[in-house]
Design a protein around this motif. Structure first.
Motif, mmCIF file in Angstrom:
data_model
loop_
_atom_site.group_PDB
_atom_site.id
_atom_site.type_symbol
_atom_site.label_atom_id
_atom_site.label_comp_id
_atom_site.label_asym_id
_atom_site.label_seq_id
_atom_site.Cartn_x
_atom_site.Cartn_y
_atom_site.Cartn_z
ATOM 1 N N ARG A 127 0.916 -1.182 -0.034
ATOM 2 C CA ARG A 127 0.077 0.177 0.100
ATOM 3 C C ARG A 127 0.928 1.315 0.053
ATOM 4 N N LEU A 128 2.066 1.095 0.386
ATOM 5 C CA LEU A 128 2.890 2.169 0.733
ATOM 6 C C LEU A 128 3.651 2.796 -0.683
ATOM 7 N N GLN A 129 3.444 1.765 -1.709
ATOM 8 C CA GLN A 129 3.575 1.990 -3.006
ATOM 9 C C GLN A 129 2.601 2.669 -4.039
ATOM 10 N N ASP A 130 1.585 2.771 -3.243
ATOM 11 C CA ASP A 130 0.579 3.356 -4.131
ATOM 12 C C ASP A 130 0.477 4.948 -3.742
ATOM 13 N N LYS A 131 0.959 5.529 -5.051
ATOM 14 C CA LYS A 131 1.112 6.965 -5.090
ATOM 15 C C LYS A 131 -0.221 7.765 -5.155
ATOM 16 N N LYS A 132 -1.415 7.086 -5.296
ATOM 17 C CA LYS A 132 -2.686 7.664 -5.274
ATOM 18 C C LYS A 132 -3.195 7.838 -3.840
ATOM 19 N N LEU A 133 -2.634 7.037 -2.887
ATOM 20 C CA LEU A 133 -3.113 7.181 -1.588
ATOM 21 C C LEU A 133 -3.002 8.690 -1.116
ATOM 22 N N PRO A 134 -4.001 9.377 -0.315
ATOM 23 C CA PRO A 134 -3.708 10.583 0.152
ATOM 24 C C PRO A 134 -2.902 10.752 1.246
ATOM 25 N N LYS A 135 -2.181 11.896 1.327
ATOM 26 C CA LYS A 135 -0.980 11.603 2.405
ATOM 27 C C LYS A 135 -1.602 11.681 3.724
ATOM 28 N N SER A 136 -2.501 12.398 4.158
ATOM 29 C CA SER A 136 -3.150 12.481 5.578
ATOM 30 C C SER A 136 -4.283 12.097 5.536
ATOM 31 N N ARG A 137 -4.816 11.659 6.876
ATOM 32 C CA ARG A 137 -5.948 11.086 6.923
ATOM 33 C C ARG A 137 -7.390 12.141 6.747
ATOM 34 N N LYS A 138 -8.459 11.537 6.390
ATOM 35 C CA LYS A 138 -9.543 12.486 6.085
ATOM 36 C C LYS A 138 -10.127 12.852 7.413
ATOM 37 N N LYS A 139 -10.669 13.828 7.527
ATOM 38 C CA LYS A 139 -11.605 14.476 8.811
ATOM 39 C C LYS A 139 -12.552 13.486 9.295
ATOM 40 N N THR A 140 -12.590 13.427 10.774
ATOM 41 C CA THR A 140 -13.808 12.325 10.969
ATOM 42 C C THR A 140 -15.098 12.767 10.708
ATOM 43 N N GLY A 141 -15.757 11.761 10.696
ATOM 44 C CA GLY A 141 -17.355 12.005 10.178
ATOM 45 C C GLY A 141 -17.543 11.614 8.870
ATOM 46 N N SER A 142 -16.699 11.447 8.019
ATOM 47 C CA SER A 142 -17.228 10.749 6.668
ATOM 48 C C SER A 142 -18.080 9.362 6.749
ATOM 49 N N LYS A 143 -18.915 9.226 5.708
ATOM 50 C CA LYS A 143 -19.710 8.403 5.818
ATOM 51 C C LYS A 143 -19.152 6.798 5.866
ATOM 52 N N SER A 144 -17.965 6.700 4.903
ATOM 53 C CA SER A 144 -17.280 5.447 5.072
ATOM 54 C C SER A 144 -16.447 5.078 6.315
ATOM 55 N N SER A 145 -16.338 6.182 7.257
ATOM 56 C CA SER A 145 -15.542 6.027 8.744
ATOM 57 C C SER A 145 -16.437 5.808 9.496
#
Length: 274
Positions: free
Chosen positions: A196-214
């Motif tokens: 996963r660390l080789q995936d350049k499409k990953l966002p650098k930082s974590r999304k803010k809390t409260g998203s539907k998927s989280s």
């Protein structure tokens, strides 16, 4: 001896053992169908709660009574009870890993990813404390690392920094080393984290809390955003003032920033008393 703290705790442990013997893996089912042997479940919780309310005797035994009560509550399917017991344990002795770890696992199993991430990272930040009773080193050296990595793997919002922290954590677990099923999970998760660390499409930082998927806020885990908004609006009207929310900018996060994230309790991690 009547009123003796240790005797009270041992009575709780005895009923917990009888619960295992009589009900095995079917505690929740036994409670639902009102099996006569389910009384051991309620008696175990009653004695553990009784012990946790006693200020005399060993403070470590008092803390452990909350931990054990939370375990019994989980097995009987009472999620709210587990949260309350482990939250009390975390407040009483925040340097011990059990309450943070078990709260994280509970929320991970419920797919409440932000809550799981919050509590498991709390567990990850601890060092083994200087305690004389009920100190389980394996939870520090292996279990917390593996469960944190599981939380990252199961969260669709996990960022590059999250995966980096998971990999570093698993490297620490490799020094333990982990045993049995956890060793298999550790090895598999380490391979996944490296990929996963080789995936350049990953966002650098974590999304803010409260998203539907989280995972969304629930009444049992704390006040909802809607209630919080109403309370804030009411206070603003009373003062005759309105305040504009200020947006904060966030730069790229390194590993140190990832470890420090979510340190302040948010609505997602607040607990309410029943």
């Amino acid at each position: 001896m009547p009123g003796d703290p240790r005797t009270i705790q041992y009575l709780g442990v005895a009923h917990m053992d009888l619960m295992d013997v009589e009900l095995g893996d079917y505690v929740q089912e036994a409670v639902q169908r009102k099996d006569p042997n389910a009384r051991h479940v309620y008696e175990a919780i009653r004695y553990f709660k009784m012990r946790s309310e006693m200020t005399k005797g060993s403070s470590e035994e008092r803390w452990f009574s909350w931990v054990l009560a939370g375990k019994v509550c989980k097995r009987m399917g009472d999620r709210r009870c587990s949260i309350d017991m482990w939250h009390n344990a975390s407040k009483f002795d925040p340097l011990r890993v059990e309450s943070w770890l078990y709260l994280g696992i509970l929320h991970r199993e419920s797919k409440q990813h932000n809550l799981a991430f919050y509590f498991l990272k709390k567990a990850l930040a601890l060092t083994i404390p200087d305690r004389s009773l009920h100190l389980h080193d394996y939870l520090y050296t292996c279990t917390r690392h593996v469960d944190f990595a599981k939380a990252v793997a199961e969260d669709p919002d996990s960022s590059w920094n999250d995966w980096l922290l998971a990999k570093v954590s698993l490297e620490a677990a490799k020094q333990a080393p982990c045993k049995g099923r956890e060793k298999g999970d550790m090895d598999e998760l380490y391979v996944t984290a490296s990929a996963r660390l080789q995936d350049k499409k990953l966002p650098k930082s974590r999304k803010k809390t409260g998203s539907k998927s989280s995972g969304s806020d629930t009444e049992e885990d704390g006040p909802s955003k809607k209630d919080k908004k109403k309370k804030k609006k009411s206070k603003s009207e009373k003062d005759g003032k309105t305040k504009k929310k200020k947006k904060t900018k966030k730069g790229k996060a390194g590993l140190a920033d990832t470890i420090a994230e979510h340190e302040d309790p948010s609505p997602n991690v607040a607990h309410t008393e029943l």
